[in-house]
Design a protein around this motif. Structure first.
Motif, PDB file in Angstrom:
ATOM      1  N   VAL A   1      -8.906   2.701  -3.282  1.00  0.00           N
ATOM      2  CA  VAL A   1      -7.855   1.571  -3.162  1.00  0.00           C
ATOM      3  C   VAL A   1      -8.716   0.383  -3.146  1.00  0.00           C
ATOM      4  O   VAL A   1      -9.633   0.081  -2.349  1.00  0.00           O
ATOM      5  CB  VAL A   1      -6.985   1.573  -1.998  1.00  0.00           C
TER       6      VAL A   1
ATOM      7  N   THR B   1       0.108   4.751  -2.248  1.00  0.00           N
ATOM      8  CA  THR B   1      -1.115   5.246  -1.986  1.00  0.00           C
ATOM      9  C   THR B   1      -1.318   6.649  -1.363  1.00  0.00           C
ATOM     10  O   THR B   1      -0.513   6.874  -0.278  1.00  0.00           O
ATOM     11  CB  THR B   1      -1.837   4.351  -1.135  1.00  0.00           C
TER      12      THR B   1
ATOM     13  N   VAL C   1       0.825  -1.269  -0.015  1.00  0.00           N
ATOM     14  CA  VAL C   1      -0.016   0.078   0.091  1.00  0.00           C
ATOM     15  C   VAL C   1       0.807   1.336   0.093  1.00  0.00           C
ATOM     16  O   VAL C   1       0.614   2.198  -0.850  1.00  0.00           O
ATOM     17  CB  VAL C   1      -0.947  -0.033   1.329  1.00  0.00           C
TER      18      VAL C   1
ATOM     19  N   ALA D   1      -4.506   1.287   4.309  1.00  0.00           N
ATOM     20  CA  ALA D   1      -5.028   2.117   3.314  1.00  0.00           C
ATOM     21  C   ALA D   1      -5.806   3.008   4.005  1.00  0.00           C
ATOM     22  O   ALA D   1      -5.770   4.562   3.705  1.00  0.00           O
ATOM     23  CB  ALA D   1      -5.582   1.433   2.000  1.00  0.00           C
TER      24      ALA D   1
END
Length: 346
Positions: A169, A163, A157, A185
């Motif tokens: 996501v 991210t 992640v 996330a």
């Protein structure tokens, strides 16, 4: 020591008493206080990993106390509370010199290349490179649950997917890896769509921060469902299961210039999935792997745990003893229950 041993692939393991390990000059012996039961252990037990030589002791998600120290070890002492990545680096190859111990040319993997932690004691090589000190506030069961699934998801992640807050996501598969990815996330500010076929797993994903969930057994088209929720597709998508269907869905539900991260192992008959390469080219998609995490990256993750942004203890499902771990190991492919199963009694 007491340990779980299998002498044939796919044959029921047994509890045996084996000689206690001794440390290599560069290694330590850890008294195992907790050990996670992971689907990767199941892959090894059925014979999907060519590194395993029989007889074998599985186990790679561990936390414990240093019991013995090799003569060349400089950073660790008897009594230190530690954990270790499931991929250990040698510290001397070009990949290790570049900081990428997770793809070390001479990697050490307890439970695969060497005997693992379904046991009272486990030998760990290259201790100064691979051991991670545990904060006193982190209990052993939670620390063990980090060793494979959580750290792999963290790297997938944060480091591989890069991210960012506000992105979408998609997480395909809500076992230990997927639920870890949902939590991580969410902690970095992303909006998460969790996909699974189990309502129990999806309920837990919502509790851990998923903005939306998709039951793949009930919707006619997973890719379309994710595209509708995200208004055009995910920025980052993870296959946390490791199956041709979830891999294809994960790539296909990306928006243009999105990133697919393959976290779930693709082995045996699943090793060569179909990939929509025309879409990869036309939409400039990225396909990335995530294979563990370096010991030197644990600090960032542990800081988020200590601050309360991450709460991996919420992922722990069952706590069992070493005898019960045999059934847990053999049934990992049945996806029974939600969360992470951890051995805490030896």
């Amino acid at each position: 020591m007491k340990a779980v041993v299998f002498e044939e692939f796919s044959a029921p393991p047994k509890i045996q008493h084996l000689p206690d390990p001794t440390p290599e000059a560069h290694g330590v012996v850890v008294k195992v206080m907790a050990n996670g039961v992971c689907r990767s252990d199941w892959h090894g037990w059925v014979g999907h990993d060519t590194a395993i030589q029989l007889p074998h002791v599985p186990g790679h998600e561990l936390a414990g106390v240093v019991e013995a120290v090799g003569k060349d070890v400089k950073k660790w002492c008897i009594g230190d509370r530690v954990t270790v990545p499931f991929v250990g680096g040698c510290g001397t190859c070009p990949e290790c010199h570049s900081g990428n111990h997770q793809v070390c040319d001479n990697q050490f993997q307890p439970g695969f290349t060497h005997w693992g932690s379904f046991a009272e004691y486990v030998a760990i090589h290259y201790a100064d490179v691979n051991l991670v000190a545990l904060p006193e506030t982190l209990d052993f069961a939670t620390a063990a649950s980090l060793g494979c699934r959580f750290v792999t998801s963290f790297r997938a992640v944060v480091d591989q997917g890069k991210t960012a807050a506000g992105q979408w996501v998609a997480v395909h598969g809500c076992g230990g890896v997927g639920l870890s990815a949902v939590m991580i996330a969410n902690a970095v500010g992303a909006n998460v769509v969790a996909i699974d076929i189990s309502e129990d797993a999806l309920n837990l994903a919502r509790q851990l921060g998923a903005t939306a969930t998709v039951n793949a057994a009930k919707v006619p088209n997973v890719v379309e469902a994710v595209a509708e929720i995200t208004r055009g597709g995910a920025h980052v998508s993870l296959d946390a299961l490791g199956h041709p269907t979830t891999c294809l869905n994960s790539i296909s539900n990306l928006r243009k210039r999105g990133k697919h991260v393959q976290v779930g192992l693709m082995l045996a008959e699943n090793s060569t999935p179909a990939i929509p390469m025309s879409k990869v080219i036309a939409h400039e998609l990225e396909i990335l792997g995530s294979h563990g995490m370096q010991a030197h990256r644990y600090d960032a993750m542990l800081a988020m745990i200590q601050s309360g942004k991450l709460a991996p203890e919420r992922l722990i499902g069952k706590r069992i003893n070493l005898e019960q771990s045999i059934d847990a190991l053999m049934n990992m492919d049945k996806f029974e229950g939600a969360g992470v199963t951890v051995v805490t009694e030896f």
